[in-house]
Structures are given as structure tokens and as C-alpha cells.
Design a protein around this motif. Structure first.
Motif, PDB file in Angstrom:
ATOM      1  N   TYR A  31       0.860  -1.183   0.000  1.00 42.41           N
ATOM      2  CA  TYR A  31       0.000   0.000   0.000  1.00 42.41           C
ATOM      3  C   TYR A  31       0.892   1.228   0.000  1.00 42.41           C
ATOM      4  O   TYR A  31       1.661   1.445   0.920  1.00 42.41           O
ATOM      5  CB  TYR A  31      -0.922  -0.006   1.220  1.00 42.41           C
ATOM      6  N   PHE A  32       0.803   2.006  -1.080  1.00 41.49           N
ATOM      7  CA  PHE A  32       1.606   3.213  -1.219  1.00 41.49           C
ATOM      8  C   PHE A  32       0.789   4.429  -0.831  1.00 41.49           C
ATOM      9  O   PHE A  32      -0.420   4.467  -1.086  1.00 41.49           O
ATOM     10  CB  PHE A  32       2.034   3.402  -2.685  1.00 41.49           C
ATOM     11  N   PRO A  33       1.456   5.456  -0.293  1.00 42.75           N
ATOM     12  CA  PRO A  33       0.762   6.727  -0.155  1.00 42.75           C
ATOM     13  C   PRO A  33       0.323   7.186  -1.553  1.00 42.75           C
ATOM     14  O   PRO A  33       0.976   6.878  -2.559  1.00 42.75           O
ATOM     15  CB  PRO A  33       1.841   7.662   0.407  1.00 42.75           C
ATOM     16  N   LYS A  34      -0.785   7.900  -1.609  1.00 43.96           N
ATOM     17  CA  LYS A  34      -1.381   8.280  -2.889  1.00 43.96           C
ATOM     18  C   LYS A  34      -0.389   9.015  -3.792  1.00 43.96           C
ATOM     19  O   LYS A  34      -0.309   8.720  -4.984  1.00 43.96           O
ATOM     20  CB  LYS A  34      -2.623   9.144  -2.651  1.00 43.96           C
ATOM     21  N   ASP A  35       0.374   9.953  -3.243  1.00 44.73           N
ATOM     22  CA  ASP A  35       1.301  10.721  -4.077  1.00 44.73           C
ATOM     23  C   ASP A  35       2.410   9.846  -4.652  1.00 44.73           C
ATOM     24  O   ASP A  35       2.800  10.013  -5.809  1.00 44.73           O
ATOM     25  CB  ASP A  35       1.887  11.902  -3.306  1.00 44.73           C
ATOM     26  N   ILE A  36       2.885   8.871  -3.886  1.00 45.79           N
ATOM     27  CA  ILE A  36       3.915   7.953  -4.382  1.00 45.79           C
ATOM     28  C   ILE A  36       3.330   7.067  -5.476  1.00 45.79           C
ATOM     29  O   ILE A  36       3.957   6.851  -6.518  1.00 45.79           O
ATOM     30  CB  ILE A  36       4.494   7.090  -3.232  1.00 45.79           C
ATOM     31  N   HIS A  37       2.130   6.573  -5.253  1.00 47.94           N
ATOM     32  CA  HIS A  37       1.490   5.723  -6.266  1.00 47.94           C
ATOM     33  C   HIS A  37       1.299   6.484  -7.569  1.00 47.94           C
ATOM     34  O   HIS A  37       1.586   5.964  -8.662  1.00 47.94           O
ATOM     35  CB  HIS A  37       0.149   5.187  -5.757  1.00 47.94           C
ATOM     36  N   GLU A  38       0.846   7.715  -7.476  1.00 49.45           N
ATOM     37  CA  GLU A  38       0.641   8.524  -8.680  1.00 49.45           C
ATOM     38  C   GLU A  38       1.959   8.746  -9.421  1.00 49.45           C
ATOM     39  O   GLU A  38       2.009   8.670 -10.653  1.00 49.45           O
ATOM     40  CB  GLU A  38      -0.004   9.854  -8.327  1.00 49.45           C
ATOM     41  N   ALA A  39       3.034   8.985  -8.670  1.00 51.01           N
ATOM     42  CA  ALA A  39       4.348   9.169  -9.297  1.00 51.01           C
ATOM     43  C   ALA A  39       4.811   7.879  -9.972  1.00 51.01           C
ATOM     44  O   ALA A  39       5.360   7.911 -11.084  1.00 51.01           O
ATOM     45  CB  ALA A  39       5.369   9.618  -8.252  1.00 51.01           C
TER      46      ALA A  39
END
Length: 74
Positions: A31-39
């Protein structure tokens, strides 16, 4: 016996279990933080590869670098 997650246990294998490709081991969920996942999604799209492939490459490189630091050549 099998688990609800579709992973093998003992001699039984869940019908949804797909063995990993040669050279690969087990699956894991991250589970990634949203900003990391988007990147990561943007990065994977730029390289025209699946995000899972990108993450495997990044983690593999990090593990290799860590092992080099822990076991420097003599």
C-alpha cells in the motif's frame, strides 16, 4: 488446505492461484501513499511498462545496492 487469498498450502492449490514466472517467488501486497502511487504510475507509463514491473526493478536495484554495501569486495 488453502487460504482465502488464493495461495497454495500443502498439496492443494486454489483454482485462482497462478504460479509465478521462472525466477520469481511469491506475491505481496503493498500500500503506497497516494502521491507515491501517482508518481509510480506516471513513471511506469513513461517507460511503457506495468507498474509491477517498475516496482520489481526498483526494489531489485535497491536490494543489490544494499547487499554491496553490507558485503563490500575485498
Amino acid at each position: 488446505m488453502e487460504t482465502s487469498g488464493g495461495t497454495p498450502q500443502g498439496d492443494r492449490v486454489s483454482p485462482s492461484f497462478n504460479p509465478p514466472p521462472n525466477g520469481y517467488s511469491n506475491r505481496t501486497s503493498i500500500y503506497f501513499p497516494k502521491d507515491i502511487h501517482e508518481a509510480l504510475v506516471r513513471w511506469a507509463e513513461e517507460e511503457d511498462r506495468p507498474i509491477s514491473n517498475l516496482v520489481v526493478r526498483l526494489v531489485s536495484k535497491a536490494v543489490e545496492e544494499r547487499e554491496k554495501k553490507q558485503n563490500p569486495p575485498q
